[in-house]
Design an enzyme around this catalytic site. Structure first.
Site, short mmCIF file in Angstrom:
data_model
loop_
_atom_site.label_atom_id
_atom_site.label_comp_id
_atom_site.label_asym_id
_atom_site.label_seq_id
_atom_site.Cartn_x
_atom_site.Cartn_y
_atom_site.Cartn_z
N ARG A 1 38.92 27.73 73.47
CA ARG A 1 38.20 26.54 72.03
C ARG A 1 37.57 27.89 71.35
O ARG A 1 37.97 27.50 69.80
CB ARG A 1 37.24 25.21 72.62
CG ARG A 1 37.74 24.48 73.10
CD ARG A 1 37.39 23.02 73.41
NE ARG A 1 36.60 24.04 74.85
CZ ARG A 1 35.46 23.39 75.39
NH1 ARG A 1 34.80 22.25 74.85
NH2 ARG A 1 35.06 23.20 76.51
N GLU B 1 27.82 26.09 83.37
CA GLU B 1 27.52 24.38 83.73
C GLU B 1 27.60 24.03 84.32
O GLU B 1 27.89 23.72 86.13
CB GLU B 1 27.60 23.26 82.81
CG GLU B 1 26.93 22.30 82.83
CD GLU B 1 26.89 21.14 81.19
OE1 GLU B 1 28.01 21.69 80.96
OE2 GLU B 1 26.69 20.27 81.79
O1 LIG Z 1 26.92 27.46 77.41
P1 LIG Z 1 27.60 27.28 78.94
O2 LIG Z 1 26.85 26.49 80.04
O3 LIG Z 1 28.50 28.63 79.15
O4 LIG Z 1 29.29 26.90 77.87
C1 LIG Z 1 30.01 26.40 77.14
C2 LIG Z 1 30.86 27.16 77.52
O5 LIG Z 1 31.98 25.80 77.99
C3 LIG Z 1 32.88 25.49 77.46
O6 LIG Z 1 34.05 27.29 77.84
P2 LIG Z 1 34.98 26.51 78.92
O7 LIG Z 1 35.01 28.16 79.73
O8 LIG Z 1 34.84 25.09 79.32
O9 LIG Z 1 36.75 26.72 78.38
P3 LIG Z 1 37.47 26.27 77.61
O10 LIG Z 1 37.30 26.63 76.25
O11 LIG Z 1 38.69 27.32 77.93
O12 LIG Z 1 38.03 25.35 77.80
C4 LIG Z 1 32.64 26.08 75.34
O13 LIG Z 1 33.85 26.48 74.95
C5 LIG Z 1 31.91 26.95 75.92
O14 LIG Z 1 33.02 28.60 75.85
N1 LIG Z 2 29.25 19.34 78.49
C1 LIG Z 2 30.29 20.10 78.18
N2 LIG Z 2 30.88 19.39 77.17
C2 LIG Z 2 31.58 20.60 76.58
N3 LIG Z 2 31.79 21.46 76.47
C3 LIG Z 2 30.94 21.91 77.76
N4 LIG Z 2 31.09 23.78 77.89
C4 LIG Z 2 30.18 23.59 78.37
N5 LIG Z 2 29.51 22.10 79.02
C5 LIG Z 2 30.15 21.33 78.04
#
Ligand SMILES: O=P(O)(O)OC[C@H]1O[C@H](OP(=O)(O)OP(=O)(O)O)[C@H](O)[C@@H]1O
Ligand SMILES: Nc1ncnc2[nH]cnc12
Length: 171
Positions: A59, A96
């Site tokens: 994203r 997370e």
């Molecule tokens: O602050 P944090 O706890 O590290 O979480 C934040 C990250 O989690 C999500 O990515 P995700 O790994 O879900 O990947 P995506 O963008 O491919 O959906 C979001 O886009 C951030 O990169």
């Molecule tokens: N709760 C949440 N919602 C959306 N993006 C996330 N990336 C990590 N935690 C998330």
């Protein structure tokens, strides 16, 4: 900014039970809110002489490319493992909802360049902290960290102290 916040959808128990997922898809697919979000983040980083914007898969890419175009910067991809074709630096980190790794091309950033790191959501901060560490492989200047949204109850900001950090909204 309230309209941007209100269009983000809560999806309970995604991707795991107990996680309240902030789904930004409705903000992206709406031409007014996407445009407004990019313009507002770009305004926070105008006149900072940013050379490259590092976007975090997946994203983060959507924001990095649009912001780079708007700010006249290049884009660097920080990708999930095994996706980048050239030589990479790699880092493993806590998320997370599990652990993950990220990679960057070894020639992605030149010495002395001003880099802005961009992602959609700041949750625990683990991803951004890892990306900052990944960028230590380069003699670059990290200008700051830009997010669309921050989940303040996860205290991710504490892991990122010492860096200028912007977000358009806080949950
Ligand atoms: O602050 P944090 O706890 O590290 O979480 C934040 C990250 O989690 C999500 O990515 P995700 O790994 O879900 O990947 P995506 O963008 O491919 O959906 C979001 O886009 C951030 O990169
Ligand atoms: N709760 C949440 N919602 C959306 N993006 C996330 N990336 C990590 N935690 C998330």
């Amino acid at each position: 900014m309230e309209n941007l916040k209100n269009i983000i959808r809560d999806v309970p128990d995604f991707p795991k039970p107990g996680i309240l997922f902030k789904d930004i898809a409705p903000l992206l697919q709406n031409k007014e809110t996407f445009h407004q979000a990019i313009d507002a983040i770009a305004a926070q980083w105008a006149n900072q002489h940013i050379d490259v914007i590092a976007g975090i898969e997946a994203r983060g890419f959507l924001f990095a490319a649009a912001l780079a175009y708007k700010l006249g910067a290049g884009v660097v991809m920080i990708r999930k493992p095994g996706k980048l074709p050239y030589k990479t630096y790699s880092i493993t980190y806590q998320l997370e909802y599990g652990t993950d790794s990220l990679e960057i091309h070894q020639d992605a950033v030149a010495s002395g360049q001003n880099v802005l790191i961009v992602d959609d959501v700041l949750a625990t901060g683990g991803t951004m902290k890892a990306v900052i560490e990944l960028l230590q492989n380069f003699n670059a200047n990290i200008c700051g960290l830009a997010f669309l949204a921050e989940l303040a109850f996860l205290n991710g900001r504490e892991k990122l102290s010492g860096h200028k950090l912007t977000t358009l909204m806080t949950f």
